[in-house]
Structures are given as C-alpha cells and as structure tokens.
Design a protein around this motif. Structure first.
Motif, PDB file in Angstrom:
ATOM      1  N   GLU A  22       0.784  -1.327  -0.101  1.00  0.00           N
ATOM      2  CA  GLU A  22      -0.073  -0.023  -0.090  1.00  0.00           C
ATOM      3  C   GLU A  22       0.783   1.481   0.044  1.00  0.00           C
ATOM      4  O   GLU A  22       0.266   2.247  -0.339  1.00  0.00           O
ATOM      5  CB  GLU A  22      -0.777  -0.092   1.156  1.00  0.00           C
ATOM      6  CG  GLU A  22      -1.746  -1.155   1.558  1.00  0.00           C
ATOM      7  CD  GLU A  22      -1.129  -2.188   2.165  1.00  0.00           C
ATOM      8  OE1 GLU A  22      -0.283  -2.029   3.024  1.00  0.00           O
ATOM      9  OE2 GLU A  22      -1.121  -3.335   1.829  1.00  0.00           O
ATOM     10  N   ALA A  23       2.145   1.323   0.343  1.00  0.00           N
ATOM     11  CA  ALA A  23       2.921   2.404   0.545  1.00  0.00           C
ATOM     12  C   ALA A  23       2.898   3.152  -0.791  1.00  0.00           C
ATOM     13  O   ALA A  23       2.705   4.349  -0.403  1.00  0.00           O
ATOM     14  CB  ALA A  23       4.305   2.001   1.139  1.00  0.00           C
ATOM     15  N   PHE A  28       2.290   8.446  -2.709  1.00  0.00           N
ATOM     16  CA  PHE A  28       1.956   9.230  -3.958  1.00  0.00           C
ATOM     17  C   PHE A  28       0.811  10.313  -3.622  1.00  0.00           C
ATOM     18  O   PHE A  28       0.652  11.456  -4.221  1.00  0.00           O
ATOM     19  CB  PHE A  28       1.623   8.417  -5.137  1.00  0.00           C
ATOM     20  CG  PHE A  28       1.054   9.091  -6.428  1.00  0.00           C
ATOM     21  CD1 PHE A  28       2.326   9.548  -7.295  1.00  0.00           C
ATOM     22  CD2 PHE A  28      -0.206   9.439  -6.681  1.00  0.00           C
ATOM     23  CE1 PHE A  28       2.055  10.241  -8.389  1.00  0.00           C
ATOM     24  CE2 PHE A  28      -0.402  10.030  -7.857  1.00  0.00           C
ATOM     25  CZ  PHE A  28       0.546  10.351  -8.628  1.00  0.00           C
ATOM     26  N   SER A  29      -0.293   9.738  -2.761  1.00  0.00           N
ATOM     27  CA  SER A  29      -1.568  10.663  -2.572  1.00  0.00           C
ATOM     28  C   SER A  29      -0.769  11.630  -1.625  1.00  0.00           C
ATOM     29  O   SER A  29      -1.592  12.875  -1.564  1.00  0.00           O
ATOM     30  CB  SER A  29      -2.557   9.838  -2.078  1.00  0.00           C
ATOM     31  OG  SER A  29      -2.389   9.398  -1.031  1.00  0.00           O
ATOM     32  N   THR A  34       7.547  13.247  -4.099  1.00  0.00           N
ATOM     33  CA  THR A  34       8.437  12.566  -3.130  1.00  0.00           C
ATOM     34  C   THR A  34       9.687  11.709  -4.087  1.00  0.00           C
ATOM     35  O   THR A  34       9.321  11.189  -4.877  1.00  0.00           O
ATOM     36  CB  THR A  34       7.619  11.537  -2.316  1.00  0.00           C
ATOM     37  OG1 THR A  34       6.576  12.224  -1.630  1.00  0.00           O
ATOM     38  CG2 THR A  34       8.558  10.939  -1.237  1.00  0.00           C
ATOM     39  N   LYS A  35      10.705  11.779  -3.335  1.00  0.00           N
ATOM     40  CA  LYS A  35      11.985  11.285  -3.784  1.00  0.00           C
ATOM     41  C   LYS A  35      12.138   9.821  -3.032  1.00  0.00           C
ATOM     42  O   LYS A  35      12.139   9.997  -1.648  1.00  0.00           O
ATOM     43  CB  LYS A  35      13.244  12.011  -3.992  1.00  0.00           C
ATOM     44  CG  LYS A  35      13.123  12.692  -5.140  1.00  0.00           C
ATOM     45  CD  LYS A  35      14.420  13.730  -5.181  1.00  0.00           C
ATOM     46  CE  LYS A  35      14.347  14.613  -6.242  1.00  0.00           C
ATOM     47  NZ  LYS A  35      15.724  15.547  -6.661  1.00  0.00           N
ATOM     48  N   ARG A  98       4.297   1.832 -10.487  1.00  0.00           N
ATOM     49  CA  ARG A  98       3.090   1.947 -10.953  1.00  0.00           C
ATOM     50  C   ARG A  98       2.653   3.452 -10.701  1.00  0.00           C
ATOM     51  O   ARG A  98       1.474   3.898 -10.967  1.00  0.00           O
ATOM     52  CB  ARG A  98       1.727   0.982 -10.115  1.00  0.00           C
ATOM     53  CG  ARG A  98       1.858  -0.478 -10.382  1.00  0.00           C
ATOM     54  CD  ARG A  98       0.782  -1.119 -10.253  1.00  0.00           C
ATOM     55  NE  ARG A  98       1.076  -2.652 -10.695  1.00  0.00           N
ATOM     56  CZ  ARG A  98       1.352  -3.491  -9.899  1.00  0.00           C
ATOM     57  NH1 ARG A  98       1.785  -3.386  -8.707  1.00  0.00           N
ATOM     58  NH2 ARG A  98       1.907  -4.798 -10.356  1.00  0.00           N
ATOM     59  N   PHE A  99       3.354   3.999  -9.747  1.00  0.00           N
ATOM     60  CA  PHE A  99       2.975   5.513  -9.184  1.00  0.00           C
ATOM     61  C   PHE A  99       4.259   6.386  -9.405  1.00  0.00           C
ATOM     62  O   PHE A  99       3.764   7.439  -9.685  1.00  0.00           O
ATOM     63  CB  PHE A  99       2.539   5.273  -7.494  1.00  0.00           C
ATOM     64  CG  PHE A  99       1.469   4.633  -7.386  1.00  0.00           C
ATOM     65  CD1 PHE A  99       0.232   5.195  -7.391  1.00  0.00           C
ATOM     66  CD2 PHE A  99       1.384   3.314  -7.298  1.00  0.00           C
ATOM     67  CE1 PHE A  99      -0.956   4.560  -6.951  1.00  0.00           C
ATOM     68  CE2 PHE A  99      -0.035   2.748  -6.907  1.00  0.00           C
ATOM     69  CZ  PHE A  99      -0.921   3.337  -6.977  1.00  0.00           C
ATOM     70  N   PHE A 100       5.416   5.827  -9.446  1.00  0.00           N
ATOM     71  CA  PHE A 100       6.581   6.892  -9.560  1.00  0.00           C
ATOM     72  C   PHE A 100       7.168   6.287 -10.787  1.00  0.00           C
ATOM     73  O   PHE A 100       7.586   5.247 -10.961  1.00  0.00           O
ATOM     74  CB  PHE A 100       7.373   7.051  -8.238  1.00  0.00           C
ATOM     75  CG  PHE A 100       6.502   7.398  -7.127  1.00  0.00           C
ATOM     76  CD1 PHE A 100       6.615   8.771  -6.707  1.00  0.00           C
ATOM     77  CD2 PHE A 100       6.055   6.569  -6.141  1.00  0.00           C
ATOM     78  CE1 PHE A 100       5.999   9.285  -5.668  1.00  0.00           C
ATOM     79  CE2 PHE A 100       5.311   7.186  -5.015  1.00  0.00           C
ATOM     80  CZ  PHE A 100       5.343   8.485  -4.982  1.00  0.00           C
ATOM     81  N   PRO A 101       7.948   7.611 -11.388  1.00  0.00           N
ATOM     82  CA  PRO A 101       8.850   7.290 -12.619  1.00  0.00           C
ATOM     83  C   PRO A 101      10.045   6.746 -11.894  1.00  0.00           C
ATOM     84  O   PRO A 101      10.328   7.068 -10.755  1.00  0.00           O
ATOM     85  CB  PRO A 101       8.844   8.446 -13.430  1.00  0.00           C
ATOM     86  CG  PRO A 101       8.622   9.646 -12.270  1.00  0.00           C
ATOM     87  CD  PRO A 101       7.659   9.032 -11.282  1.00  0.00           C
TER      88      PRO A 101
END
Ligand SMILES: Nc1ncnc2c1ncn2[C@@H]1O[C@H](COP(=O)(O)OS(=O)(=O)O)[C@@H](OP(=O)(O)O)[C@H]1O
Length: 203
Positions: A22-23, A28-29, A34-35, A98-101
């Motif tokens: 779930e992290a 992301f939300s 965020t890095k 799925r959320f971050f490049p």
C-alpha cells in the motif's frame, strides 16, 4: 510529516516502505514529488543478515535452512519467509513504478556503501539536488569495526561508527544452502538490473 519550508528537505526513514504493497499509493497521494532512496544489497547476504538480527532477539530460532526451504529435499524456497521475500527487489519495485517514474527512485548499493561510502553519498546528494558536502574526507576505515566510520559527526569532536547491531558477524550457513538461494534470486536480480538500468553485481 512536518511542513517543509522553501529551501528545506524533509526526510523520513522507514525500512518497510519499499516492501509494503500500500505504501506507493499512500506516498503518492501525500506528495507525488516525493523522492525515494532504497539501500539494496545482495539478497542472499541480506537474508542471512536479517536472520542474524532475528536470532539475537529469539535465540531458539530454527536454523536458517529450516526457515529458507519449504521442502528441504526439492530445495523449494519458502517465499513467505520475510527474510527471503524482502530480497525479491524486482517485485517490490513493480509496485512503486505503478505510481512513480524510475527517476524518482535512487537505489544505493549496500556493498558500495561499505567499500566507497563517499561515492554512494555523492550519488545521494546529486539525486537530492544538494551540493556535494559529504565527501571522502568525512570517512575513515575503522580496522576494529571492519567498516567505514565518520571522522567527525556534526556536533561532536570524536569519530563515530555505527552501533554494535550494525556489522555483526553472520552465522555460517552451509554453502549448498547459499547456492540454492543464489540460484533462486538470479532471475529476480537480472530483472531488477534491467528495471533499474544498474548491474549491482550480485552473481
Ligand atoms: N559503515 C557501516 N558500519 C556498519 N555497518 C554497515 C556500514 N555500512 C553498511 N553497513 C551494513 O549495514 C547493515 C545493517 O543495516 P540494516 O539496514 O540492517 O539496519 S536497519 O536495521 O535496517 O536499521 C549491516 O549488516 P550486517 O553486516 O548484517 O550487520 C552492515 O553490513
């Protein structure tokens, strides 16, 4: 998470983020900017290190091989054992991508953190867009500890190494067990190298 002012960077360290399903969505939300910095080491050594840590808390723990194999005869690895599961980095990374490049993630080599701490810290500072303040001159190799230590931590005039729980001797694991584990991780490691574009040299 405290509010971050202009010119500040807020950092937080939680080892289980990378492996928690779930992290990525939650981070992301909170902020899509965020890095993420992840320290990875050879998953076989990581598993033994993990086992060593648990052993200090529960001395009656079954042997490493008892926990690592679901079936000792066939050599089937028990991927439900967290010490094994955590080292399947490619699987965890899939969730984050799925959320971050990829450009938002930095993978620090746990091995190079020992052999070239300033080099790895240089990568971290570049990734965070910081001036390279931490350099070679901040580290020395402590022969007794067997690891690099800080020459002069901030606010102290004395050198400082990490605590006793970092860099503990590992129990001897039969080489056959380590070989089987190495074979198990090989395809996942290769996938991880492809995904990150970085060969960590664990084979
Ligand atoms: N400079 C220095 N000094 C001491 N130890 C060092 C250092 N750099 C890296 N390491 C390696 O860090 C390992 C422990 O880190 P962990 O990630 O397990 O720590 S934590 O429990 O998640 O906080 C620890 O693993 P073990 O050797 O299995 O104890 C070390 O190998």
């Amino acid at each position: 998470m405290p509010r971050t002012l202009e010119g500040q960077i807020t950092m937080e360290k939680t080892p289980s983020y990378f492996i928690t399903k779930e992290a990525p969505r939650r981070v992301f939300s909170m902020s899509r900017h965020t890095k993420l910095i992840v320290v990875v080491r050879d998953p076989v050594t990581r598993a033994v290190s993990d086992y060593t840590q648990t052993l200090t808390k529960s001395p009656g723990l079954p042997s490493f091989q008892n926990l690592a194999f679901r079936n000792a005869t066939t050599g089937l690895i028990d991927t439900t054992w967290s010490a094994v599961r955590i080292g399947i980095y490619a699987k965890h990374l899939e969730n984050w991508l799925r959320f971050f490049p990829l450009s938002r993630l930095l993978f620090v080599s746990g091995e190079r953190l020992v052999t070239d701490p300033a080099g790895e810290m240089g990568r971290v500072q570049d990734f965070l867009g910081l001036k390279r303040v931490v350099t070679d001159k901040h580290f020395y190799f402590n022969q007794t500890k067997g690891f690099p230590c800080l020459k002069k931590p901030e606010g102290s005039s004395r050198p400082r190494c990490l605590g006793k729980s970092k860099g503990r001797p590992h129990p001897q694991i039969p080489s056959e067990v380590l070989h089987r584990l190495r074979d198990f991780y090989r395809p996942f490691n290769l996938k991880f190298y492809q995904m990150t574009g970085h060969n960590f040299g664990w084979d």
